[in-house]
Design a protein around this motif. Sequence first.
Motif, PDB file in Angstrom:
ATOM      1  N   LEU A  45       0.712  -3.221  10.396  1.00  0.00           N
ATOM      2  CA  LEU A  45       0.764  -2.304   9.283  1.00  0.00           C
ATOM      3  C   LEU A  45       2.267  -1.854   9.671  1.00  0.00           C
ATOM      4  O   LEU A  45       2.846  -1.540  10.691  1.00  0.00           O
ATOM      5  N   HIS A  71      -2.856   5.048   4.614  1.00  0.00           N
ATOM      6  CA  HIS A  71      -3.597   4.160   3.448  1.00  0.00           C
ATOM      7  C   HIS A  71      -4.023   2.855   3.738  1.00  0.00           C
ATOM      8  O   HIS A  71      -5.336   2.402   3.525  1.00  0.00           O
ATOM      9  N   GLY A  72      -3.277   2.087   4.468  1.00  0.00           N
ATOM     10  CA  GLY A  72      -3.551   0.814   4.888  1.00  0.00           C
ATOM     11  C   GLY A  72      -4.653   0.790   5.806  1.00  0.00           C
ATOM     12  O   GLY A  72      -5.800   0.129   5.906  1.00  0.00           O
ATOM     13  N   CYS A  81       0.869  -1.256  -0.163  1.00  0.00           N
ATOM     14  CA  CYS A  81       0.087   0.226   0.186  1.00  0.00           C
ATOM     15  C   CYS A  81       0.927   1.289  -0.259  1.00  0.00           C
ATOM     16  O   CYS A  81       1.909   1.131  -0.174  1.00  0.00           O
ATOM     17  N   VAL A  92       0.586  -4.111   4.570  1.00  0.00           N
ATOM     18  CA  VAL A  92      -0.367  -4.530   5.664  1.00  0.00           C
ATOM     19  C   VAL A  92      -0.384  -6.053   5.493  1.00  0.00           C
ATOM     20  O   VAL A  92      -0.866  -6.524   4.523  1.00  0.00           O
ATOM     21  N   PHE A 107      -7.027  -3.904  -1.399  1.00  0.00           N
ATOM     22  CA  PHE A 107      -5.759  -3.285  -1.566  1.00  0.00           C
ATOM     23  C   PHE A 107      -5.043  -3.663  -3.115  1.00  0.00           C
ATOM     24  O   PHE A 107      -4.451  -2.659  -3.711  1.00  0.00           O
ATOM     25  N   ASP A 150       0.300  -1.295  14.610  1.00  0.00           N
ATOM     26  CA  ASP A 150       1.001  -0.199  14.056  1.00  0.00           C
ATOM     27  C   ASP A 150       2.488  -0.302  14.308  1.00  0.00           C
ATOM     28  O   ASP A 150       2.821   0.109  15.234  1.00  0.00           O
ATOM     29  N   SER A 180       5.490   0.674   7.263  1.00  0.00           N
ATOM     30  CA  SER A 180       5.709   1.440   6.162  1.00  0.00           C
ATOM     31  C   SER A 180       7.417   1.900   6.278  1.00  0.00           C
ATOM     32  O   SER A 180       8.098   1.687   7.195  1.00  0.00           O
TER      33      SER A 180
END
Length: 338
Positions: A198, A77-78, A72, A214, A227, A173, A200
Motif C-alpha cells: 500500500l 481507503h485501501g 484508490c 494497492v 477497488f 504500508d 499513496s
Amino acid sequence: MRFDEFQEFRQRQLGSVPSLLDVAETNVYRALAPLRPEPPADPRTVHRCDLARAWLRRFELPEDWSRRTMVCRGVRHGLDVVFHWLRAGQARLWLPSDVYPVYFELARAAGLAPGSYPTLPAPVLPTSPADGRPEYLLLANPSKPLGRYLSDAECDAAVSWLAESPHRHLLIDSVYDLGTPFAAGTRRLLGTGRAVLLHSVTKGWLWPRTFGVVLLGPAQAELAEAFRADPPTQAQLRLADLLLTEHADLPRQVADELAARAERLFGRLPSEVLGAIPAASRTCPGNYFFPVDIPAETLQREYGVLALPAGVFGEGDWPGSVLTSLADVFGPTSGPAR
C-alpha cells in the motif's frame, strides 16, 4: 493518554512554560505547507490504468503488474477495502500495537477483531501457530514512530512467519517511504509473492486522502473488482497525475527539508537525549520520528523537552517516548541554536 488528550496537554504545557523545547508536533502538512502543490485547474479526463502504469514506472516495478495495481484514495481507503474483504473471508489479522491507532479503528469498523504485536523499541512478530485460516500481518516500512526501515533480521523474521503456513500473507504500508525504488526490505518481501503493498501521495506529495495504490498479490485477485467499483473522483485523479508528472521530484524535496529539520532538532537536544536516539532513526532518509528510551515525564522534568509518550501511538508496554522535528522552531526561518 490518547492522541487528542496529549495535544490538549501539550498546548497547556507550552502556554505555561514557554521555555519548553517542543518536539511533539506531528502535523507534517502544516509544517511543510509551502511545498504542497496546488491542484490542477484543467478539466481533462485521467484514466486509472495510466496512473497505475505511471506509478509502477516510478518505483521501477514491472509494468505487467498493472492489472493488479489498484488505484484508490489513499492507504486508509485501501485498508478499508482490504479489511472488509478479510472479514468476509474470516481471516485473521495482526496489527502493530503502537504505530497508528487508525489501523485498529478501520479493522474494527470492518468487523474484525485484530491481534497485535509491538514495534517499540523493536518489532516482535506474533508467535501464535497458524490455524488454517487466511492470516495477514500488517507491517509499516518505514515505520513510525520507530523512525526507520525494517532491518535485515526483521525481514528474515517476516519471511519465516510466512513460511510457517501457505495461508499467511503480509500487508506492507509504505506511505513513509519517500525514495525510489522502494526500500530493499520492501522489495524482498514483495518478492515472496505473498505481500500486498500500500502506498499513496500522502507523505511524499503532502496530499492526504487523495490518491493511493494497492498492489495486490495473486491470492487477492478477486479484490480487484471492489477497488474498481469504488474509484477516486476525476478531480483526485487529475491531481494525482499532476503530482506524478509535474511534481515528480517533490518527495526528494520533502526528504531534504525533513533532513534539515532533523539536523536542527539534533542541534537543540541535550547530549544525553541525542545519544539515546538510535542511529538507524537518526540516519533514515525523510524521517521525522525519533524514539528514545527515556520517559516523556523525565524529558520534560530534567531536560525541558516536551516529547510524545509512546502510548500516544497505541497500546504498548514500552516506557520510552518519541521526538519529532516538525515544530516551527526547527523550520527554515528558526533562530540559532541556544
